[in-house]
Design a protein around this motif. Structure first.
Motif, PDB file in Angstrom:
ATOM      1  N   MET A 131       0.826  -1.215   0.000  1.00  0.00           N
ATOM      2  CA  MET A 131       0.000   0.000   0.000  1.00  0.00           C
ATOM      3  C   MET A 131       0.856   1.260   0.000  1.00  0.00           C
ATOM      4  SD  MET A 131      -3.082  -0.694  -0.351  1.00  0.00           S
ATOM      5  CE  MET A 131      -3.948  -2.223  -0.514  1.00  0.00           C
ATOM      6  N   SER A 132       2.011   1.216   0.678  1.00  0.00           N
ATOM      7  CA  SER A 132       2.872   2.406   0.656  1.00  0.00           C
ATOM      8  C   SER A 132       3.478   2.586  -0.737  1.00  0.00           C
ATOM      9  CB  SER A 132       3.960   2.333   1.731  1.00  0.00           C
ATOM     10  OG  SER A 132       4.726   1.162   1.606  1.00  0.00           O
ATOM     11  N   ALA A 133       3.811   1.483  -1.421  1.00  0.00           N
ATOM     12  CA  ALA A 133       4.365   1.607  -2.780  1.00  0.00           C
ATOM     13  C   ALA A 133       3.332   2.241  -3.718  1.00  0.00           C
ATOM     14  CB  ALA A 133       4.802   0.232  -3.305  1.00  0.00           C
ATOM     15  N   LEU A 134       2.079   1.823  -3.599  1.00  0.00           N
ATOM     16  CA  LEU A 134       1.019   2.418  -4.441  1.00  0.00           C
ATOM     17  C   LEU A 134       0.856   3.907  -4.133  1.00  0.00           C
ATOM     18  CD1 LEU A 134      -1.782  -0.319  -4.332  1.00  0.00           C
ATOM     19  CD2 LEU A 134      -0.600   0.482  -6.392  1.00  0.00           C
ATOM     20  N   ALA A 135       0.824   4.246  -2.841  1.00  0.00           N
ATOM     21  CA  ALA A 135       0.629   5.649  -2.443  1.00  0.00           C
ATOM     22  C   ALA A 135       1.768   6.524  -2.979  1.00  0.00           C
ATOM     23  CB  ALA A 135       0.551   5.744  -0.924  1.00  0.00           C
ATOM     24  N   ALA A 163      -1.252   6.354   2.014  1.00  0.00           N
ATOM     25  CA  ALA A 163      -0.927   4.957   2.356  1.00  0.00           C
ATOM     26  C   ALA A 163      -1.804   4.489   3.516  1.00  0.00           C
ATOM     27  CB  ALA A 163       0.549   4.848   2.730  1.00  0.00           C
ATOM     28  N   ARG A 164      -2.012   5.361   4.497  1.00  0.00           N
ATOM     29  CA  ARG A 164      -2.854   5.021   5.660  1.00  0.00           C
ATOM     30  C   ARG A 164      -4.253   4.608   5.242  1.00  0.00           C
ATOM     31  NH1 ARG A 164      -5.328   9.602   7.223  1.00  0.00           N
ATOM     32  NH2 ARG A 164      -7.401   8.736   7.444  1.00  0.00           N
ATOM     33  N   LEU A 165      -4.778   5.262   4.209  1.00  0.00           N
ATOM     34  CA  LEU A 165      -6.132   4.930   3.758  1.00  0.00           C
ATOM     35  C   LEU A 165      -6.187   3.526   3.139  1.00  0.00           C
ATOM     36  CD1 LEU A 165      -7.131   8.411   2.294  1.00  0.00           C
ATOM     37  CD2 LEU A 165      -7.904   7.388   4.447  1.00  0.00           C
ATOM     38  N   GLY A 166      -5.027   3.032   2.669  1.00  0.00           N
ATOM     39  CA  GLY A 166      -4.968   1.666   2.129  1.00  0.00           C
ATOM     40  C   GLY A 166      -4.770   0.650   3.241  1.00  0.00           C
ATOM     41  N   SER A 171       1.226   3.629   6.544  1.00  0.00           N
ATOM     42  CA  SER A 171       1.566   5.047   6.745  1.00  0.00           C
ATOM     43  C   SER A 171       2.988   5.183   7.301  1.00  0.00           C
ATOM     44  CB  SER A 171       0.569   5.710   7.700  1.00  0.00           C
ATOM     45  OG  SER A 171       0.682   5.152   9.001  1.00  0.00           O
ATOM     46  N   ARG A 172       3.449   4.168   8.061  1.00  0.00           N
ATOM     47  CA  ARG A 172       4.760   4.260   8.711  1.00  0.00           C
ATOM     48  C   ARG A 172       5.907   3.872   7.784  1.00  0.00           C
ATOM     49  NH1 ARG A 172       2.090   0.775  13.180  1.00  0.00           N
ATOM     50  NH2 ARG A 172       3.107  -0.774  11.871  1.00  0.00           N
ATOM     51  N   SER A 173       5.595   3.150   6.675  1.00  0.00           N
ATOM     52  CA  SER A 173       6.661   2.637   5.798  1.00  0.00           C
ATOM     53  C   SER A 173       7.304   3.719   4.935  1.00  0.00           C
ATOM     54  CB  SER A 173       6.113   1.544   4.872  1.00  0.00           C
ATOM     55  OG  SER A 173       6.067   0.312   5.548  1.00  0.00           O
ATOM     56  N   ILE A 174       6.733   4.919   4.914  1.00  0.00           N
ATOM     57  CA  ILE A 174       7.230   5.996   4.045  1.00  0.00           C
ATOM     58  C   ILE A 174       8.591   6.526   4.499  1.00  0.00           C
ATOM     59  CG2 ILE A 174       6.674   8.361   3.225  1.00  0.00           C
ATOM     60  CD1 ILE A 174       4.766   6.137   2.176  1.00  0.00           C
ATOM     61  N   PHE A 175       8.946   6.255   5.776  1.00  0.00           N
ATOM     62  CA  PHE A 175      10.110   6.932   6.350  1.00  0.00           C
ATOM     63  C   PHE A 175      11.255   5.964   6.677  1.00  0.00           C
ATOM     64  CE2 PHE A 175       6.242   9.265   7.320  1.00  0.00           C
ATOM     65  CZ  PHE A 175       6.546  10.487   6.734  1.00  0.00           C
ATOM     66  N   PRO A 176      12.501   6.452   6.573  1.00  0.00           N
ATOM     67  CA  PRO A 176      13.644   5.613   6.962  1.00  0.00           C
ATOM     68  C   PRO A 176      13.733   5.488   8.484  1.00  0.00           C
ATOM     69  CG  PRO A 176      14.389   7.822   6.385  1.00  0.00           C
ATOM     70  CD  PRO A 176      12.904   7.782   6.118  1.00  0.00           C
ATOM     71  N   GLY A 177      14.512   4.535   8.954  1.00  0.00           N
ATOM     72  CA  GLY A 177      14.759   4.416  10.398  1.00  0.00           C
ATOM     73  C   GLY A 177      13.533   3.982  11.159  1.00  0.00           C
ATOM     74  N   SER A 191       0.471  12.928  14.231  1.00  0.00           N
ATOM     75  CA  SER A 191      -0.904  13.047  13.749  1.00  0.00           C
ATOM     76  C   SER A 191      -1.546  11.665  13.606  1.00  0.00           C
ATOM     77  CB  SER A 191      -0.877  13.733  12.374  1.00  0.00           C
ATOM     78  OG  SER A 191      -2.148  13.663  11.766  1.00  0.00           O
ATOM     79  N   ASP A 192      -2.869  11.624  13.732  1.00  0.00           N
ATOM     80  CA  ASP A 192      -3.595  10.393  13.443  1.00  0.00           C
ATOM     81  C   ASP A 192      -3.716  10.170  11.936  1.00  0.00           C
ATOM     82  OD1 ASP A 192      -3.979   9.853  16.095  1.00  0.00           O
ATOM     83  OD2 ASP A 192      -6.094  10.440  16.140  1.00  0.00           O
ATOM     84  N   TYR A 193      -3.458  11.223  11.145  1.00  0.00           N
ATOM     85  CA  TYR A 193      -3.708  11.151   9.698  1.00  0.00           C
ATOM     86  C   TYR A 193      -2.507  10.675   8.889  1.00  0.00           C
ATOM     87  CZ  TYR A 193      -7.963  13.504  10.921  1.00  0.00           C
ATOM     88  OH  TYR A 193      -9.179  13.789  11.482  1.00  0.00           O
ATOM     89  N   TYR A 194      -1.329  10.822   9.445  1.00  0.00           N
ATOM     90  CA  TYR A 194      -0.114  10.385   8.740  1.00  0.00           C
ATOM     91  C   TYR A 194       0.968  10.111   9.780  1.00  0.00           C
ATOM     92  CZ  TYR A 194       0.474  15.388   9.387  1.00  0.00           C
ATOM     93  OH  TYR A 194       0.492  16.646   9.939  1.00  0.00           O
TER      94      TYR A 194
END
Ligand code: 2P0
Length: 369
Positions: A131-135, A163-166, A171-177, A191-194
């Protein structure tokens, strides 16, 4: 509340582009678990994860003008080069839900190809990486068409929101570390949104921290995440659980900041056990551990008592065991895994992973040249 609805993101109907975008996006392992949600994919408590490096999804979206202008999403989907109707239906309904955010999706014919780095049906949840790859692909398309997401922080925030909506964990996979998802006074900008990256709050020692995933049982999970989250609505321990996460987050942020592997491992194990305890106390109750899961946990505890090394475990909503440890003890741990743990795994299967560098846009011209 953030609102990405934007009816202006429509293409000039006489000049619909042809092109493609490609992203590689990783899975992640939650240390503080997300379990229970409300509204449209909003978490009942904050969660904190480490982004992985080796378990990822590659996704290509090719776009071109629709042959006939018709409303709705027009897409083809291939998974590992094979048509996959079940995934296709899931993506169509996801993209339909995103039309207020990306109205241009209705103007395009989409051809999506996707594949995972980890063995098909290894029991590794792929919703975070897929889902993060699609977003990420959708945000890059928006930027290619309208130049509206040039700024990295704005791009990442929107990608995490979409990504969160998928899938919440995506939502957490977008970031390193490491990344945190869910509003809390303990992390500025949360945020609850991202999700937001922990960035420098993560001690250097975690940069090459390991997560070896022991595959105890491959195949479909016996309870879907959607159903599992839903069961929290009636779980009698849910309010206590949500209250507990505040203190756990406070302690977890402190050990991450200090580079305290013992403190980190203890929290990871307590959270894994709590997640399974919540499933065992749901109605109907679920028992997602396998006898081999317990055998591995017992061995890990014995190893720790004997060696005093900081080897700990975590679990997802299934029987596979994540072994967590710092780089310094890799030789001893690998020997222990080989000699004592692989026999509990399905066909001796293990996926070696570690804290990763986050998603990567793949430039096909460079790759192919
Ligand atoms: C997590 N898990 O924090 C928790 C812990 C599994 C165990 O989030 O319904 O696939 O798509 O938002 O993200 C798995 O659930 O659920 C999950 P949806 P998701 O990673």
């Amino acid at each position: 509340m953030i609102d990405y609805t934007n009816s202006k993101l429509l293409l000039d109907a006489s000049n619909i582009p042809v092109g493609e975008v490609v992203w590689r996006s990783p899975s992640n392992l939650a240390i503080l678990k997300y379990w229970g949600k409300h509204g449209i994919q909003l978490p009942n408590n904050p969660s904190l994860s480490m982004t992985l490096q080796n378990a990822y999804t590659d996704t290509v979206i090719k776009y071109s003008p629709k042959e006939d202008y018709a409303r709705g999403i027009d897409l083809d989907f291939h998974f590992h080069a094979e048509p996959n109707e079940a995934f296709k239906a899931k993506i169509i309904s996801y993209f339909e839900s995103l039309l207020p955010i990306f109205p241009f999706l209705e103007q395009l014919k989409l051809d999506i190809h996707s594949g995972n780095s980890f063995p098909h049906s290894s029991g590794i949840a792929s919703s975070a990486s897929s889902m993060s790859a699609l977003a990420l692909c959708l945000c890059t398309m928006e930027d290619q068409f309208f130049g509206t997401l040039e700024e990295d922080t704005a791009f990442d925030q929107k990608a995490s929101y979409v990504a969160r909506l998928g899938s919440g964990s995506a939502s957490r996979s977008i970031f390193p570390g490491m990344a945190l998802w869910g509003q809390t006074g303990q992390v500025e900008g949360s945020s609850d949104y991202y999700a937001v990256p922990l960035g420098d709050r993560m001690h250097e020692g975690f940069k090459n921290y390991h997560d070896d995933i022991l595959i105890v049982q491959s195949g479909e999970k016996s309870v879907s995440s959607r159903a599992g989250h839903g069961l929290m609505d009636e779980n009698p321990y849910a309010p206590t659980r949500y209250e507990q996460t505040k203190k756990t987050l406070h302690n977890l942020l402190a050990v991450i900041d200090k580079g305290d592997f013992e403190g980190f491992g203890k929290i990871a194990e307590a959270e894994a056990m709590t997640l399974h305890a919540l499933m065992m106390t749901s109605n109907p109750p679920y028992l997602l551990m396998d006898p081999n899961t317990l055998a591995i946990i017992k061995k890990v505890r014995e190893y720790r008592a004997e060696t005093k090394q900081p080897l700990y475990f975590s679990l997802d909503a299934g029987p596979n065991v994540h072994l967590l440890y710092p780089e310094e003890i890799i030789h001893d741990v690998r020997l222990f895994i080989e000699e004592e743990l692989l026999s509990f795994c399905e066909e001796g299967m293990m996926i070696s992973d570690w804290v990763g560098e986050g998603p990567e846009e793949i430039d096909l011209e460079v790759e192919g040249s």
